[in-house]
Design a protein around this motif. Structure first.
Motif, mmCIF file in Angstrom:
data_model
loop_
_atom_site.group_PDB
_atom_site.id
_atom_site.type_symbol
_atom_site.label_atom_id
_atom_site.label_comp_id
_atom_site.label_asym_id
_atom_site.label_seq_id
_atom_site.Cartn_x
_atom_site.Cartn_y
_atom_site.Cartn_z
ATOM 1 N N ALA A 254 -25.542 59.244 -45.884
ATOM 2 C CA ALA A 254 -25.694 57.782 -45.820
ATOM 3 C C ALA A 254 -25.441 57.190 -47.202
ATOM 4 C CB ALA A 254 -27.085 57.438 -45.313
ATOM 5 N N GLU A 255 -24.186 56.904 -47.491
ATOM 6 C CA GLU A 255 -23.829 56.407 -48.833
ATOM 7 C C GLU A 255 -23.125 55.071 -48.783
ATOM 8 O OE1 GLU A 255 -21.607 59.734 -50.171
ATOM 9 O OE2 GLU A 255 -23.388 60.892 -50.698
ATOM 10 N N SER B 279 -23.150 54.115 -43.415
ATOM 11 C CA SER B 279 -24.175 53.120 -43.728
ATOM 12 C C SER B 279 -25.556 53.702 -44.027
ATOM 13 C CB SER B 279 -24.279 52.170 -42.533
ATOM 14 O OG SER B 279 -25.452 51.406 -42.608
ATOM 15 N N ASP B 280 -26.134 53.207 -45.122
ATOM 16 C CA ASP B 280 -27.514 53.574 -45.444
ATOM 17 C C ASP B 280 -28.469 52.910 -44.464
ATOM 18 O OD1 ASP B 280 -29.850 54.226 -47.368
ATOM 19 O OD2 ASP B 280 -29.923 52.051 -47.137
ATOM 20 N N THR B 281 -28.113 51.714 -44.020
ATOM 21 C CA THR B 281 -28.972 50.985 -43.081
ATOM 22 C C THR B 281 -29.211 51.831 -41.827
ATOM 23 O OG1 THR B 281 -28.106 48.885 -43.891
ATOM 24 C CG2 THR B 281 -29.167 48.845 -41.734
ATOM 25 N N GLY C 87 -30.466 51.262 -51.858
ATOM 26 C CA GLY C 87 -30.777 51.143 -50.436
ATOM 27 C C GLY C 87 -31.856 50.118 -50.162
ATOM 28 N N ARG D 27 -27.863 45.009 -52.476
ATOM 29 C CA ARG D 27 -27.345 46.359 -52.273
ATOM 30 C C ARG D 27 -26.146 46.602 -53.194
ATOM 31 N NH1 ARG D 27 -28.201 48.739 -47.551
ATOM 32 N NH2 ARG D 27 -27.201 50.471 -48.638
ATOM 33 N N SER E 271 -21.963 49.149 -50.048
ATOM 34 C CA SER E 271 -22.802 48.903 -48.874
ATOM 35 C C SER E 271 -22.190 47.818 -47.985
ATOM 36 C CB SER E 271 -24.187 48.464 -49.356
ATOM 37 O OG SER E 271 -24.847 47.734 -48.353
ATOM 38 N N ALA F 99 -30.381 56.030 -42.988
ATOM 39 C CA ALA F 99 -31.625 56.415 -43.656
ATOM 40 C C ALA F 99 -32.683 56.870 -42.659
ATOM 41 C CB ALA F 99 -32.146 55.235 -44.485
#
Lengths: 275, 436
Positions: free
Chosen positions: A55-56, A27-29, A177, A148, A152, A32
């Motif tokens: 984070a992809e 998760s990018d959430t 993101g 997103r 995501s 990041a």
């Protein structure tokens, strides 16, 4: 001979201690800000540990657990039944651990006069049922919808939480993101999007209140997410292959511990565990 | 509280072990409620969700994976074992041909409802003839081929307009007078529905059916594709439980030229030239008679070919001055049903009389069992069905036909048209059908 074997064993121990690496994907959430900061904090007590964080998107995190290419899969959504089945087929048992809660905030440009939207209006906007701000009390102008991308977890969570599982409007623009969504909305007076709580303080945007069945507008915050009064709140997860062990368990415990949960709050999420 | 949590988890877990598949589908609201009531924590709920999903994934149903666009998928089919006795005598002969056959038919259907009004599906069956899925048990324990009988894509623009492309179930309201029940037309079809008060409705149905694909490199008729165009209005009116259906229609063909024989149909490889047919079919259902759940249906069908004179004269080479143009075909029937036909002990009987005049119908589409697909035949069909079980039935069908016109000679005065050589015929079919 005995001496030689002892030296070899000692060398192996040393190399093992210095070669510990934790691969975290997803998760990018989460990936990041929160997890990189947590990794740095963890390294203060575990200086030998190396982190590899990618984070992809949540889908990639769950896939990484299935494929055994990561020890921890970050996800801002629950694993789907088909993903759990695919993992089982490879002998992997998906174990979820809630590490934080997140409120998904609806954001508009700071110049936009709209301050609150109903659940129905949010659904109509993101599905394309309405196309102009005047339909929800705003100034004339077509919606510019920022979402997103499809890998995501937030993308699918939003469909489930806010859109009754309907498809996004065909005009919606997919961003990599949270930061990109906030930046685009800040630039575009007709922009609207959603970001995690941690990204609601970006310049140029404003969070709108969500009016539920009780007709009261609710803003996302620690209190409203914990009290479950904010409608677009969700848990975020670490997925592991079965019960975590070794270094993985140490890092999960760290995240759920006082220091990790303090970081959760500092970054802008809502703690999963009260200390 | 911890004990309550354990009790809640034990309850869900126990249920999971006994009915994992059901719980995996239905447990979400239950788990949410347990969380809301404080019986289990969010973390315990997540672990339970994952565990239930994993249990479900281990079941037979959980191992079957469908694409995310599939809203529902229905797999169905049937196996029919048939004993068939046939007798027929051709015009001008005194001997009667007799034959007894053991036959079978297997059908497998897959129909999927996709998102946004789209549908798709397929059907496999045991024969490649358009008007029959039967295979006759032949020699030396041979095996048999499977053919694709349907493959379609449907789209519902809204509640009123439906479109279907590919090879699909016959969209027309019809009987087997004009359309053999086994034929799955190919091409495209549209239905627009006007809805009135209650369940009353008027449907406009259209079918564009590819009858013959020709290579356009060829000169003349042999280079044109032949199409069948059918347009039909289907009006359904309810009178309480009873209902009336009236379905007038018009069927025409394009590029069905005299020199281009249809090769996609048995038993006759004939042209569909000179056919412009006004059709009219319908039924009246006396449903649920005296509250018994039983019903009587009176039904009819008819076809009038405006080009019958040319068809009889030019296609069949018959002298219309002597034999007439034979433009009108009709069917009148009555049926009785005890129950819906879906439950053990239900039964039904029906009988119809029909007249398949030479110039009135396209033998490429008319029933292949009535008079073995010949035209210039009249007679009756009797059918009966009894449900041994909810999913298994015994069916009997009996056809008796005789020639409408004897001595239907062609213009040379010696021969009769291939499609009208039958003097009389009988077919008896006894079927065991098992559906799944």
């Amino acid at each position: 001979m005995k001496k030689l074997l002892s030296i070899l064993a000692a060398l192996l121990c040393v190399s093992a201690a210095y070669g510990q690496k934790l691969v975290i994907k997803g998760s990018d959430t989460l990936g990041a800000k929160l997890v990189p900061q947590a990794a740095e904090a963890f390294k203060t007590t575990h200086p030998d540990v190396a982190f590899e964080i990618a984070a992809e998107g949540s889908t990639t995190g769950i896939a990484a657990i299935t494929d055994s290419t990561a020890q921890i899969g970050m996800s801002s959504r629950r694993a789907k039944p088909v993903e759990i089945s695919a993992a089982l087929a490879k002998g992997v048992t998906m174990k979820p651990t809630i590490v934080a809660y997140d409120g998904m905030a609806v954001i508009v440009n700071e110049a936009n006069p709209v301050t609150e939207l109903t659940l129905r209006q949010v659904e109509q906007i993101f599905t394309g049922d309405v196309t102009d701000w005047t339909a929800v009390g705003g100034n004339p102008g077509k919606f510019s919808i920022y979402t997103r991308n499809t890998s995501s977890g937030t993308y699918s969570d939003w469909k489930e939480l806010a859109m009754k599982k309907r498809d996004y409007a065909s005009s919606s623009q997919k961003m990599a993101g949270n930061e990109q969504i906030a930046a685009e909305v800040a630039k575009n007076p007709n922009g609207i999007g959603y970001v995690g709580l941690a990204y609601t303080h970006a310049p140029g945007i404003r969070v709108v209140g969500i009016v539920g069945k009780d007709k009261i507008a609710v803003l996302p915050s620690n209190q409203t997410v914990q009290a479950k009064t904010y409608p677009y709140a969700r848990p975020t997860f670490f997925y592991t292959n079965g019960e975590p062990s070794g270094l993985t368990a140490e890092f999960v415990d760290f995240m759920l511990g006082a220091e990790g949960q303090a970081l959760v709050q500092k970054v802008g999420f809502v703690p999963a565990v009260q200390h | 509280m911890r004990n309550i949590a354990k009790t809640g988890l034990a309850l869900c877990g126990g249920l999971a072990l006994t009915a994992a598949s059901a719980l995996a589908q239905d447990s979400g609201p239950l788990i949410d409620l347990l969380v809301k009531k404080g019986v289990v924590s969010d973390q315990e709920a997540e672990e339970l969700r994952a565990e239930l999903t994993q249990e479900y994934a281990k079941t037979s149903a959980g191992k079957l994976s469908l694409g995310s666009s599939v809203q529902s998928f229905k797999l169905s089919g049937d196996v029919r074992i048939r004993h068939q006795m046939e007798t027929k005598q051709t015009t001008g002969k005194t001997a009667t041909d007799e034959r007894t056959r053991e036959r079978f038919r297997f059908r497998l259907n897959g129909d999927a409802v996709l998102a946004k009004g789209w549908t798709t599906g397929f059907a496999f069956e045991t024969a490649n003839a358009a008007d029959s899925g039967n295979q006759t048990f032949t020699n030396s324990n041979d095996d048999y081929n499977i053919y694709l009988a349907r493959a379609y894509v449907g789209y519902a623009y809204n509640d009123n307009l439906n479109l279907t492309l590919g090879k699909f179930k016959n969209p027309l309201y019809t009987t087997d007078l004009a359309w053999d029940g086994d034929i799955n037309p190919q091409g495209l079809t549209e239905t627009y529905t006007f809805r009135f008060d209650g369940k009353d409705k008027l449907e406009v149905r259209a079918l564009q059916n590819i009858m013959q694909d020709n290579d356009e490199k060829n000169w003349g008729d042999a280079g044109n594709d032949a199409w069948l165009f059918a347009q039909q209005l289907v009006y359904t009116k309810f009178f309480g439980a009873n209902s009336l259906i009236l379905a007038p229609g018009l069927t025409t063909y394009s590029n069905a030229n005299l020199g281009t024989a249809m090769t996609n149909e048995t038993p006759f490889a004939g042209t569909s030239s000179k056919l412009t047919m006004l059709t009219f079919a319908g039924e009246y259902n006396f449903a649920n008679i005296a509250g018994s759940g039983n019903g009587i249906k009176v039904y009819f069908d008819s076809s009038y070919n405006f080009d019958a004179s040319s068809r009889v004269s030019q296609v069949y080479n018959v002298n219309t001055a002597t034999h007439g143009k034979e433009a009108f075909a009709w069917l009148l029937g009555v049926g009785y049903n005890h129950g819906s036909g879906k439950a053990q002990g239900d039964y039904s009987v029906k009988v119809d009389y029909r007249r398949s005049a030479l110039g009135a119908l396209d033998p490429n589409t008319s029933d292949s069992d009535f008079g073995f697909g010949n035209l210039n035949q009249e007679g009756f069909k009797i059918g009966a069905s009894y449900n041994l079980l909810d999913f298994a039935s015994l069916n009997l069908s009996y056809f008796y036909t005789t020639a409408i016109k004897d001595g239907l000679f062609q213009k040379d005065g010696k021969t009769t048209p291939t499609v009208a050589k039958l003097d009389h015929s009988q077919i008896l079919q006894a079927d065991l059908v098992v559906k799944f």
